[in-house]
Each structure stands twice: as structure tokens, then as C-alpha cells.
Scaffold this motif. Structure first.
Motif, PDB file in Angstrom:
ATOM      1  N   SER A 162      36.420  12.284 -38.027  1.00  0.00           N
ATOM      2  CA  SER A 162      35.683  11.674 -36.741  1.00  0.00           C
ATOM      3  C   SER A 162      35.478  13.039 -35.745  1.00  0.00           C
ATOM      4  O   SER A 162      34.644  12.880 -35.057  1.00  0.00           O
ATOM      5  CB  SER A 162      36.930  10.856 -35.826  1.00  0.00           C
ATOM      6  OG  SER A 162      38.118  11.608 -35.676  1.00  0.00           O
ATOM      7  N   ARG A 163      36.029  14.219 -36.094  1.00  0.00           N
ATOM      8  CA  ARG A 163      35.629  15.327 -35.370  1.00  0.00           C
ATOM      9  C   ARG A 163      34.504  15.954 -35.747  1.00  0.00           C
ATOM     10  O   ARG A 163      33.671  16.767 -35.230  1.00  0.00           O
ATOM     11  CB  ARG A 163      36.853  16.266 -35.163  1.00  0.00           C
ATOM     12  CG  ARG A 163      37.848  15.748 -34.491  1.00  0.00           C
ATOM     13  CD  ARG A 163      38.941  17.015 -34.278  1.00  0.00           C
ATOM     14  NE  ARG A 163      39.533  17.503 -35.409  1.00  0.00           N
ATOM     15  CZ  ARG A 163      40.707  17.399 -35.947  1.00  0.00           C
ATOM     16  NH1 ARG A 163      41.675  17.242 -34.957  1.00  0.00           N
ATOM     17  NH2 ARG A 163      41.271  17.834 -36.900  1.00  0.00           N
ATOM     18  N   GLN A 164      34.073  15.742 -37.287  1.00  0.00           N
ATOM     19  CA  GLN A 164      32.883  16.330 -37.876  1.00  0.00           C
ATOM     20  C   GLN A 164      31.697  15.424 -37.278  1.00  0.00           C
ATOM     21  O   GLN A 164      30.554  16.130 -37.355  1.00  0.00           O
ATOM     22  CB  GLN A 164      32.773  15.993 -39.345  1.00  0.00           C
ATOM     23  CG  GLN A 164      33.846  16.899 -40.071  1.00  0.00           C
ATOM     24  CD  GLN A 164      33.836  16.373 -41.451  1.00  0.00           C
ATOM     25  OE1 GLN A 164      33.893  15.252 -41.740  1.00  0.00           O
ATOM     26  NE2 GLN A 164      33.535  17.543 -42.549  1.00  0.00           N
ATOM     27  N   ALA A 165      31.613  13.995 -36.984  1.00  0.00           N
ATOM     28  CA  ALA A 165      30.546  13.296 -36.847  1.00  0.00           C
ATOM     29  C   ALA A 165      29.612  13.846 -35.575  1.00  0.00           C
ATOM     30  O   ALA A 165      28.542  14.022 -35.854  1.00  0.00           O
ATOM     31  CB  ALA A 165      31.130  12.054 -36.553  1.00  0.00           C
ATOM     32  N   PRO A 166      30.112  14.023 -34.422  1.00  0.00           N
ATOM     33  CA  PRO A 166      29.529  14.843 -33.490  1.00  0.00           C
ATOM     34  C   PRO A 166      28.488  15.987 -33.806  1.00  0.00           C
ATOM     35  O   PRO A 166      27.466  16.063 -33.383  1.00  0.00           O
ATOM     36  CB  PRO A 166      30.112  15.091 -32.194  1.00  0.00           C
ATOM     37  CG  PRO A 166      31.436  14.058 -32.533  1.00  0.00           C
ATOM     38  CD  PRO A 166      31.572  13.968 -34.067  1.00  0.00           C
ATOM     39  N   ASP A 167      29.303  16.880 -34.557  1.00  0.00           N
ATOM     40  CA  ASP A 167      28.617  17.922 -35.165  1.00  0.00           C
ATOM     41  C   ASP A 167      27.376  17.688 -35.983  1.00  0.00           C
ATOM     42  O   ASP A 167      26.305  18.336 -36.039  1.00  0.00           O
ATOM     43  CB  ASP A 167      29.647  18.986 -35.501  1.00  0.00           C
ATOM     44  CG  ASP A 167      30.542  19.678 -34.623  1.00  0.00           C
ATOM     45  OD1 ASP A 167      30.416  19.603 -33.581  1.00  0.00           O
ATOM     46  OD2 ASP A 167      31.531  20.011 -35.118  1.00  0.00           O
TER      47      ASP A 167
END
Length: 179
Positions: A162-167
Motif C-alpha cells: 500500500s505504501r508503494q502504490a502512490p509512488d
């Protein structure tokens, strides 16, 4: 046990996104509540789906209102909006395709307004030189929403953190897929 309607909706949205035919029992279980509690909050599946649509649209409105008021450099504004990508993913994943949403007063109009506001934000990015000008802003807005939906689905399926998605969304939106 969750009895707050917002928490229940937050738990229900991914269930319905993965399985359009999910039963009220499956939705209740994902929210950690009994079916009786779910039906007390949302007497019918249609009521539940409509409440989900309203929540998603409200969340999109909040994210856009923040972006529209933000006077930071446009790259920071878009980065902040992308960080809050889930409502836009849910808009495309559920609001546009779920038949029970048709019963929500003004849902189509609100969804269209969200999209127009997203287009305007992309135009702002183009005008300030952050986003490509050789593509229509409607394309960029659709690309953002499509990327958001893809990232959210991959996150739900465990293929992406979930933390990868915005990047990842930001990288593709700002730099494309070229090497």
C-alpha cells in the motif's frame, strides 16, 4: 466489534470491489460484525451500495477540495492527491459500474463533477509545466484514475504494498513508462 457506519463502509468497499456478488454475510464478516448489525446499519444491499457510493464521492470531494485550495507548488499538490488515491480508484471501480448506485440521487452528476475537477487539476499541472501538454487533460485525469484503480486492485490482491502504490502512480503520471 465495528458499529460505526463509516468503518463498516471502509471494510465493505474492498469486499465488493473484489467480488461484485459478495453476500451481506461476507461483507459483515469482513467488517467484523454480524449480519444483523450490518442490516441494522444498512437494511438492504442496495442501501449499503448506495452508502458506499456516497462515501466514495464525499472522499473524492474532500481530496479535490484540499488540492484545489493548496497553494504549494503543483508537484506537491499532485503528490498529496496521489497519496490519497483510494477514493479515485473506488470511484472507477465501484461507482461507475455498480448497478445499485444508479439509485443514488445525483451520483452520476457528482461523479462527473469529480472527474471535471480532476481534469481541471491536470490542466493546472499542464499550465505550470509539470504535466505534458501534448495530451488532453481529460486523458491525464483518466490515466490518474485508471492508475489509481490498478494500484488499489494490486494492493488488495497482495501484488503491491500500500505504501508503494502512490509512488508508482506518481512515477507513471509524471514520467511515463519509458526507460
Amino acid at each position: 466489534m465495528r458499529t460505526d457506519a463509516t468503518e463498516v463502509l471502509d471494510a465493505a468497499i474492498p469486499v465488493l470491489a473484489k467480488d461484485r456478488g459478495a453476500s451481506m454475510q461476507a461483507i459483515a464478516a469482513s467488517a467484523g460484525i454480524s449480519r444483523a448489525t450490518l442490516t441494522r446499519l444498512f437494511p438492504t444491499r442496495q442501501n449499503l451500495v448506495q452508502a458506499m457510493a456516497v462515501k466514495i464521492l464525499d472522499d473524492c470531494d474532500r481530496a479535490l477540495a484540499h488540492a484545489e485550495k493548496d497553494t504549494s507548488p503543483i508537484e506537491q499538490v499532485l503528490t498529496a492527491m496521489v497519496a490519497d488515491y483510494r477514493p479515485f480508484a473506488q470511484l472507477w471501480n465501484l461507482v461507475y459500474v455498480e448497478p445499485d448506485v444508479l439509485g443514488v440521487p445525483d451520483a452520476s452528476d457528482r461523479a462527473e463533477a469529480v472527474f471535471r475537477r480532476t481534469v481541471t487539476l491536470m490542466q493546472r499541472g499542464q499550465d505550470l509545466g509539470l504535466l505534458r501538454k501534448d495530451m488532453p487533460a481529460t486523458w491525464l485525469a483518466s490515466t490518474f484514475c485508471g492508475l489509481a484503480e490498478t494500484a488499489w486492485e494490486l494492493t488488495l490482491e497482495g501484488h503491491m504494498g500500500s505504501r508503494q502504490a502512490p509512488d508508482f502512480i506518481t512515477a507513471i503520471l509524471l514520467h511515463g513508462a519509458g526507460a
